[in-house]
Design an enzyme around this catalytic site. Structure first.
Site, PDB file in Angstrom:
ATOM      1  N   ARG A  84      43.537  31.235  42.221  1.00 24.86           N
ATOM      2  CA  ARG A  84      42.523  30.743  41.289  1.00 24.86           C
ATOM      3  C   ARG A  84      43.026  29.438  40.661  1.00 24.86           C
ATOM      4  O   ARG A  84      44.203  29.329  40.300  1.00 24.86           O
ATOM      5  CB  ARG A  84      42.243  31.767  40.181  1.00 24.86           C
ATOM      6  CG  ARG A  84      41.453  32.986  40.645  1.00 24.86           C
ATOM      7  CD  ARG A  84      40.013  32.641  41.043  1.00 24.86           C
ATOM      8  NE  ARG A  84      39.243  33.807  41.452  1.00 24.86           N
ATOM      9  CZ  ARG A  84      39.059  34.210  42.710  1.00 24.86           C
ATOM     10  NH1 ARG A  84      39.600  33.541  43.715  1.00 24.86           N
ATOM     11  NH2 ARG A  84      38.308  35.270  42.976  1.00 24.86           N
TER      12      ARG A  84
ATOM     13  N   HIS B 142      37.442  26.390  48.706  1.00 27.11           N
ATOM     14  CA  HIS B 142      37.532  27.840  48.466  1.00 27.11           C
ATOM     15  C   HIS B 142      37.134  28.631  49.728  1.00 27.11           C
ATOM     16  O   HIS B 142      36.221  29.456  49.702  1.00 27.11           O
ATOM     17  CB  HIS B 142      36.640  28.230  47.269  1.00 27.11           C
ATOM     18  CG  HIS B 142      37.019  29.540  46.644  1.00 27.11           C
ATOM     19  ND1 HIS B 142      37.093  29.727  45.287  1.00 27.11           N
ATOM     20  CD2 HIS B 142      37.356  30.737  47.192  1.00 27.11           C
ATOM     21  CE1 HIS B 142      37.442  30.971  45.030  1.00 27.11           C
ATOM     22  NE2 HIS B 142      37.613  31.599  46.175  1.00 27.11           N
TER      23      HIS B 142
HETATM   24  P1  NDP Z   1      46.245  42.350  44.596  1.00 23.77           P
HETATM   25  O1  NDP Z   1      45.708  42.896  43.312  1.00 23.77           O
HETATM   26  O2  NDP Z   1      46.335  43.230  45.789  1.00 23.77           O
HETATM   27  O3  NDP Z   1      47.722  41.780  44.326  1.00 23.77           O
HETATM   28  C1  NDP Z   1      48.042  41.043  43.189  1.00 23.77           C
HETATM   29  C2  NDP Z   1      49.542  40.809  43.154  1.00 23.77           C
HETATM   30  O4  NDP Z   1      49.838  39.972  42.029  1.00 23.77           O
HETATM   31  C3  NDP Z   1      50.331  42.104  42.948  1.00 23.77           C
HETATM   32  O5  NDP Z   1      51.522  42.071  43.700  1.00 23.77           O
HETATM   33  C4  NDP Z   1      50.660  42.077  41.454  1.00 23.77           C
HETATM   34  O6  NDP Z   1      51.854  42.743  41.104  1.00 23.77           O
HETATM   35  C5  NDP Z   1      50.841  40.592  41.237  1.00 23.77           C
HETATM   36  N1  NDP Z   1      50.681  40.253  39.819  1.00 23.77           N
HETATM   37  C6  NDP Z   1      49.594  40.416  39.042  1.00 23.77           C
HETATM   38  N2  NDP Z   1      49.846  40.003  37.782  1.00 23.77           N
HETATM   39  C7  NDP Z   1      51.128  39.574  37.776  1.00 23.77           C
HETATM   40  C8  NDP Z   1      51.964  39.054  36.772  1.00 23.77           C
HETATM   41  N3  NDP Z   1      51.558  38.880  35.514  1.00 23.77           N
HETATM   42  N4  NDP Z   1      53.228  38.729  37.108  1.00 23.77           N
HETATM   43  C9  NDP Z   1      53.671  38.915  38.373  1.00 23.77           C
HETATM   44  N5  NDP Z   1      52.917  39.410  39.385  1.00 23.77           N
HETATM   45  C10 NDP Z   1      51.657  39.736  39.074  1.00 23.77           C
HETATM   46  O7  NDP Z   1      45.389  41.062  44.910  1.00 23.77           O
HETATM   47  P2  NDP Z   1      45.083  40.390  46.338  1.00 23.77           P
HETATM   48  O8  NDP Z   1      46.366  40.181  47.040  1.00 23.77           O
HETATM   49  O9  NDP Z   1      44.029  41.137  47.056  1.00 23.77           O
HETATM   50  O10 NDP Z   1      44.419  39.003  45.895  1.00 23.77           O
HETATM   51  C11 NDP Z   1      45.099  38.096  45.060  1.00 23.77           C
HETATM   52  C12 NDP Z   1      44.134  37.043  44.555  1.00 23.77           C
HETATM   53  O11 NDP Z   1      43.768  36.152  45.604  1.00 23.77           O
HETATM   54  C13 NDP Z   1      42.772  37.577  44.078  1.00 23.77           C
HETATM   55  O12 NDP Z   1      42.869  38.104  42.766  1.00 23.77           O
HETATM   56  C14 NDP Z   1      41.902  36.343  44.134  1.00 23.77           C
HETATM   57  O13 NDP Z   1      41.956  35.645  42.914  1.00 23.77           O
HETATM   58  C15 NDP Z   1      42.568  35.493  45.225  1.00 23.77           C
HETATM   59  N6  NDP Z   1      41.701  35.362  46.405  1.00 23.77           N
HETATM   60  C16 NDP Z   1      41.339  34.113  46.812  1.00 23.77           C
HETATM   61  C17 NDP Z   1      40.552  33.950  47.915  1.00 23.77           C
HETATM   62  C18 NDP Z   1      40.180  32.592  48.404  1.00 23.77           C
HETATM   63  O14 NDP Z   1      39.376  32.462  49.320  1.00 23.77           O
HETATM   64  N7  NDP Z   1      40.763  31.534  47.870  1.00 23.77           N
HETATM   65  C19 NDP Z   1      40.036  35.094  48.678  1.00 23.77           C
HETATM   66  C20 NDP Z   1      40.512  36.362  48.182  1.00 23.77           C
HETATM   67  C21 NDP Z   1      41.303  36.486  47.086  1.00 23.77           C
HETATM   68  P3  NDP Z   1      51.994  44.336  41.292  1.00 23.77           P
HETATM   69  O15 NDP Z   1      52.003  44.565  42.788  1.00 23.77           O
HETATM   70  O16 NDP Z   1      53.287  44.646  40.681  1.00 23.77           O
HETATM   71  O17 NDP Z   1      50.810  44.966  40.632  1.00 23.77           O
HETATM   72  C1  OXD Z   2      37.682  36.430  46.380  1.00 15.52           C
HETATM   73  C2  OXD Z   2      37.413  35.038  46.657  1.00 15.52           C
HETATM   74  O1  OXD Z   2      38.277  36.727  45.353  1.00 15.52           O
HETATM   75  O2  OXD Z   2      36.624  34.745  47.578  1.00 15.52           O
HETATM   76  O3  OXD Z   2      37.294  37.285  47.200  1.00 15.52           O
HETATM   77  O4  OXD Z   2      37.992  34.171  46.008  1.00 15.52           O
END
Ligand code: NDP
Ligand code: OXD
Length: 316
Positions: free
Chosen positions: A231, A279
């Protein structure tokens, strides 16, 4: 069973068609708003992307019947920002559904392009220059992945398979073979100091908003590179630009921005060391998404629990 469908971009008919095929006994209705919109009967499930405040108001009013909200994406920030206005039902995000493979492709491309100096060769080619350039040793080219979740882990594995040393950072400890994992804020500065390419795959929460500001980006070694596919609001954009202009950061591949579409006068557009994509690093694949959501609806209907329920307190 009635399922409400809504997408902020209005492209909803193919979703309605696919849900009708997956759940033939359910009635699907498309939320409409504004003057002349037909009144909508209360629904059992809502499947949404980028909902309006009016839709959330209506869901809160009809929450007595609503059993869950499903998102057509992985990130939940655009929904959780409504806070207490959200109906008190489980919110279920997409879990991978074909996104991890796309994300791994995108990040691998960005890392390899920087590592093998393709941007430098593009510049040379435009000037008619034929000159092989040195490439650093892979062992000195550590890639650090912020966020080791559904997308971060497959991205880290893919980079490892390409032979890069890979580190991962998350909130809670992880054990991913071949990847050096650490967790928590106390570990972040050390993680950044040893990272040549930083990949951001964190959810946007109060803890991760503006996480990559001047101080943190300055912890990266001279000549580091940023890939942000999570993001835009996680990066302090003026700080990144300033560090690219001083040369501390060599460049960035950015798929996400604080304001999207990236506004026309934004200085990122004119910075040749920044690669911009709109995006698209991991798009929602409709057929996979509908299959996953429909399967979870069936589980909920038979009293079972489902994966990928958002923890509202954690923010993801
Ligand atoms: P998940 O919820 O599966 O994973 C999030 C990871 O971030 C976890 O490992 C979590 O830790 C870690 N995390 C969260 N908060 C913190 C923090 N404060 N400090 C350290 N680590 C933290 O999410 P996804 O992997 O599915 O997706 C990640 C992001 O990717 C989405 O939220 C979205 O914003 C973005 N995205 C972007 C897309 C695009 O097209 N650009 C498409 C899809 C997603 P823990 O494992 O310990 O909980
Ligand atoms: C998602 C994205 O979060 O498209 O799925 O960014």
């Amino acid at each position: 069973m009635r399922i409400l469908l809504y997408r902020g971009d209005g492209i909803i008919e193919p979703w309605a068609r696919d849900f009708a095929a997956e759940l033939p006994h359910a009635e699907t209705v498309v939320w409409e708003e504004g003057e002349g919109a037909a009144p909508c009967a209360p629904c059992d499930y809502a499947v949404l992307w980028a909902p309006s405040p009016a839709l959330l108001d209506w869901l809160a009013q009809t929450a007595g019947q609503l059993k869950a909200i499903f998102l057509m994406g992985a990130g939940v920030d655009a929904l959780l920002k409504f806070g207490d206005a959200l109906p008190p039902v489980p919110i279920v995000r997409l879990g991978d559904a074909g996104m991890a493979e796309q994300m791994a492709e995108y990040v691998a491309h960005a890392v390899l392009r920087y590592f093998r100096r393709f941007d430098d060769y593009d510049r040379q080619a435009r000037e008619g220059i034929w000159r092989p350039l040195p490439v650093p040793a892979k062992r000195d080219f550590t890639v650090g992945v912020l966020g080791m979740g559904k997308l971060g882990v497959p991205v880290a594995r893919t980079l490892r398979q390409l032979g890069f040393p890979v580190r991962g950072w998350s909130r809670t400890p992880k054990d991913v073979p071949g990847v050096e994992c650490c967790s928590g804020m106390d570990a972040l500065d050390g993680f950044l100091a040893g990272t040549r390419v930083l990949v951001c795959l964190l959810p946007l929460t109060p803890d991760t908003s503006n996480l990559l500001d001047r101080a943190r980006l300055s912890r990266l070694p001279e000549g580091a590179y940023l890939v942000n596919v999570a993001r835009g609001a996680q990066v302090a954009e003026p700080d990144l630009l300033a560090l690219i202009r001083t040369g501390h950061i060599a460049g960035a591949t950015l798929d996400v921005f604080r304001n999207e579409p990236l506004p026309a006068p934004h200085p990122f557009w004119g910075e040749p060391r920044i690669t911009i994509t709109p995006h698209i690093s991991a798009l929602t694949l409709r057929e996979e998404a509908v299959r996953q959501i429909a399967a979870k609806i069936k589980l909920l209907e038979s009293g079972e629990t489902v994966a990928d329920v958002v923890d509202r307190d954690r923010g993801y």
